[in-house]
Write an enzyme that holds these catalytic residues in place. Structure first.
Site, PDB file in Angstrom:
ATOM      1  CG  ASN A 222       0.291  -0.345  17.203  1.00 17.16           C
ATOM      2  OD1 ASN A 222      -0.594  -1.126  16.819  1.00 17.16           O
ATOM      3  ND2 ASN A 222       1.470  -0.129  16.799  1.00 17.16           N
TER       4      ASN A 222
ATOM      5  CG  ASP B 195      -8.345   0.092   3.361  1.00 18.92           C
ATOM      6  OD1 ASP B 195      -8.904  -0.860   2.602  1.00 18.92           O
ATOM      7  OD2 ASP B 195      -7.257  -0.097   3.256  1.00 18.92           O
TER       8      ASP B 195
ATOM      9  CE  LYS C 259      -4.235  -2.033   1.955  1.00 18.35           C
ATOM     10  NZ  LYS C 259      -5.042  -2.075   3.070  1.00 18.35           N
TER      11      LYS C 259
ATOM     12  CG  ASN D 168      -7.534   1.049  -0.626  1.00 14.11           C
ATOM     13  OD1 ASN D 168      -7.687   2.043  -1.030  1.00 14.11           O
ATOM     14  ND2 ASN D 168      -8.447   0.058   0.004  1.00 14.11           N
TER      15      ASN D 168
ATOM     16  CB  ALA E 218      -6.705  -1.329   8.392  1.00 13.45           C
TER      17      ALA E 218
ATOM     18  CB  ALA F  70      -0.480   2.487  14.736  1.00 16.48           C
ATOM     19  N   GLY F  71      -1.575   0.451  12.037  1.00 24.81           N
ATOM     20  CA  GLY F  71      -0.936   0.088  10.459  1.00 24.81           C
ATOM     21  C   GLY F  71      -1.828   0.785   9.439  1.00 24.81           C
TER      22      GLY F  71
ATOM     23  CB  THR G  12      -4.509  -5.518  15.251  1.00 25.92           C
ATOM     24  OG1 THR G  12      -5.339  -6.378  15.700  1.00 25.92           O
ATOM     25  CG2 THR G  12      -4.362  -4.234  16.310  1.00 25.92           C
TER      26      THR G  12
HETATM   27  P1  NDP Z   1      -0.541  -3.690   8.978  1.00 23.53           P
HETATM   28  O1  NDP Z   1       0.352  -4.635   9.116  1.00 23.53           O
HETATM   29  O2  NDP Z   1      -0.131  -2.412   8.301  1.00 23.53           O
HETATM   30  O3  NDP Z   1      -0.817  -3.124  10.661  1.00 23.53           O
HETATM   31  C1  NDP Z   1      -1.152  -4.595  11.317  1.00 23.53           C
HETATM   32  C2  NDP Z   1      -1.572  -3.873  12.783  1.00 23.53           C
HETATM   33  O4  NDP Z   1      -1.803  -4.992  13.596  1.00 23.53           O
HETATM   34  C3  NDP Z   1      -0.393  -3.064  13.626  1.00 23.53           C
HETATM   35  O5  NDP Z   1      -1.001  -2.084  14.310  1.00 23.53           O
HETATM   36  C4  NDP Z   1       0.190  -4.142  14.392  1.00 23.53           C
HETATM   37  O6  NDP Z   1       1.093  -3.667  15.472  1.00 23.53           O
HETATM   38  C5  NDP Z   1      -0.747  -4.892  14.706  1.00 23.53           C
HETATM   39  N1  NDP Z   1      -0.844  -6.405  15.270  1.00 23.53           N
HETATM   40  C6  NDP Z   1      -0.749  -7.581  14.293  1.00 23.53           C
HETATM   41  N2  NDP Z   1      -0.411  -8.713  15.018  1.00 23.53           N
HETATM   42  C7  NDP Z   1      -0.570  -8.286  16.282  1.00 23.53           C
HETATM   43  C8  NDP Z   1      -0.557  -8.797  17.671  1.00 23.53           C
HETATM   44  N3  NDP Z   1      -0.341 -10.099  17.738  1.00 23.53           N
HETATM   45  N4  NDP Z   1      -0.467  -8.110  18.742  1.00 23.53           N
HETATM   46  C9  NDP Z   1      -0.799  -6.563  18.678  1.00 23.53           C
HETATM   47  N5  NDP Z   1      -0.898  -6.137  17.740  1.00 23.53           N
HETATM   48  C10 NDP Z   1      -0.570  -6.688  16.521  1.00 23.53           C
HETATM   49  O7  NDP Z   1      -2.020  -4.415   8.480  1.00 23.53           O
HETATM   50  P2  NDP Z   1      -3.129  -3.688   7.919  1.00 23.53           P
HETATM   51  O8  NDP Z   1      -3.523  -2.097   8.613  1.00 23.53           O
HETATM   52  O9  NDP Z   1      -3.228  -3.139   6.210  1.00 23.53           O
HETATM   53  O10 NDP Z   1      -4.436  -4.390   8.116  1.00 23.53           O
HETATM   54  C11 NDP Z   1      -4.866  -4.691   9.542  1.00 23.53           C
HETATM   55  C12 NDP Z   1      -5.870  -5.785   9.207  1.00 23.53           C
HETATM   56  O11 NDP Z   1      -7.110  -4.997   8.689  1.00 23.53           O
HETATM   57  C13 NDP Z   1      -5.887  -6.861   8.251  1.00 23.53           C
HETATM   58  O12 NDP Z   1      -6.373  -8.046   9.209  1.00 23.53           O
HETATM   59  C14 NDP Z   1      -6.664  -6.896   7.165  1.00 23.53           C
HETATM   60  O13 NDP Z   1      -7.413  -8.079   6.758  1.00 23.53           O
HETATM   61  C15 NDP Z   1      -7.826  -5.870   7.631  1.00 23.53           C
HETATM   62  N6  NDP Z   1      -8.300  -4.958   6.567  1.00 23.53           N
HETATM   63  C16 NDP Z   1      -9.657  -5.241   6.381  1.00 23.53           C
HETATM   64  C17 NDP Z   1     -10.380  -4.321   5.468  1.00 23.53           C
HETATM   65  C18 NDP Z   1     -11.875  -4.535   5.174  1.00 23.53           C
HETATM   66  O14 NDP Z   1     -12.259  -3.868   4.202  1.00 23.53           O
HETATM   67  N7  NDP Z   1     -12.588  -5.260   6.064  1.00 23.53           N
HETATM   68  C19 NDP Z   1      -9.585  -3.343   4.514  1.00 23.53           C
HETATM   69  C20 NDP Z   1      -8.304  -3.366   5.049  1.00 23.53           C
HETATM   70  C21 NDP Z   1      -7.599  -4.054   5.984  1.00 23.53           C
HETATM   71  P3  NDP Z   1       2.234  -3.312  15.570  1.00 23.53           P
HETATM   72  O15 NDP Z   1       2.574  -1.927  14.791  1.00 23.53           O
HETATM   73  O16 NDP Z   1       2.797  -3.334  16.799  1.00 23.53           O
HETATM   74  O17 NDP Z   1       3.423  -4.210  14.601  1.00 23.53           O
END
Ligand code: NDP
Length: 285
Positions: free
Chosen positions: A156, A109, A73, A94, A136, A133-134, A199
């Protein structure tokens, strides 16, 4: 040439890695079929190492646009010609749209999430608490803030990304944002109106995963939203329902961002019900 004898559909698709568990192709093609659109959506597995070549290929084949999902992205921005307004603020794309001869990056998104949220609550003046904080989370945070939420707490695991998102929100929107590090079971503060999981916790295949969250801190007057589309009934959704909260699953967000993307590509506003039904069939929801 009659429509039946036109063997050249307009092409759209997706570049993501992994790609096999992403149901968007089924949802989008259900809408294309329903509306008699001579369009196709091709789901491809492309990571950053091949993304430049894939975008060049899409240009060469005159694709009308494509979605980008993890991990592309941000990476995709260097290969396209410009950004729409919210993609510029969010810093991630996206949905890429061909306009004349240019490929322009949009971000649907957050807009998709907001449309779902508005079906149950108007975010104006509300207090929001969001895990993640990713990509999405950034998209949702920006759109919810632009829609008038007054307070946004970002929780986060890694402080770097969390603080960066808080700085972005405080800088570019009217909302007051604050960061809390996620350490152990998090208790949602009294007075929070909307709780969001942004997340990837709970995403297939890790479907038994639970957020580190004190469930007793959820109350019936809160809206609890999850971004996870697969499976839609995550543990968070089930736990929040038990506590009487209004819940929003990730399918609504997916469908609504699909509607926006298809409108960008084809100019047609498609029926979200057809897309939701197809996803529910797939997930037995
Ligand atoms: P990113 O990789 O950019 O961000 C992931 C986030 O999840 C970060 O904040 C990360 O924390 C956190 N995280 C992941 N695993 C853990 C864990 N075990 N414990 C704590 N925090 C965790 O991903 P995206 O933001 O792009 O996507 C996130 C989700 O959103 C995905 O599952 C995706 O399927 C969903 N999504 C859904 C959409 C929809 O239309 N329904 C559209 C877009 C996304 P850290 O920063 O600490 O690593």
């Amino acid at each position: 040439m009659s429509e039946e004898l036109n063997f050249l559909p307009s092409l759209t698709g997706s570049f993501a890695k992994p790609a096999a568990e992403n149901p968007t192709v089924e949802m989008v093609e259900a809408a294309y079929r329903h509306h008699g659109l001579h369009w196709r959506y091709i789901n491809t597995e492309v990571g950053p190492e091949n993304l430049g070549a894939a975008v060049a290929g899409a240009r060469a084949m005159n694709w009308a646009g494509f979605n980008c999902s993890l991990p592309n992205k941000i990476e995709v921005i260097q290969y396209i010609d410009g950004l729409g307004e919210s993609a510029e603020v969010i810093g991630a794309v996206n949905c890429v749209v061909r306009r004349e001869d240019e490929l322009i990056g949009e971000n649907t998104d957050g807009k998709g999430f907001l449309k779902s949220l508005r079906e149950v609550v108007d975010p104006t003046g509300k207090r929001v608490m969001m895990f993640g904080a990713g990509g999405a989370a950034r998209a949702i945070g920006v759109e919810v803030a632009l829609a008038g939420a007054t307070n946004i707490t970002i929780v986060n695991r890694s402080p770097g990304r969390g603080e960066e998102l808080v700085a972005l929100l405080n800088d570019k929107t009217q909302a007051k944002a604050a960061f809390e590090k996620w350490d152990g079971d998090y208790s949602v503060a009294d007075g929070v109106d909307v709780v969001i999981n942004a997340t990837s916790i709970g995403l297939y295949p890790d479907i038994d995963a639970r957020l580190a969250l004190n469930l007793d801190s959820l109350s019936a007057d809160m809206v609890v939203a999850d971004v996870i589309p697969n499976p839609p009934r995550t543990n968070l959704i089930k736990d929040a329902e038990v506590r009487g909260c209004k819940v929003l699953d990730g399918l609504g967000m997916l469908v609504n961002q699909g509607i926006t993307g298809i409108k960008y590509w084809t100019g047609v506003t498609v029926d979200g019900g057809v897309m939701r039904t197809r996803l529910e069939e797939l997930f037995d929801a």
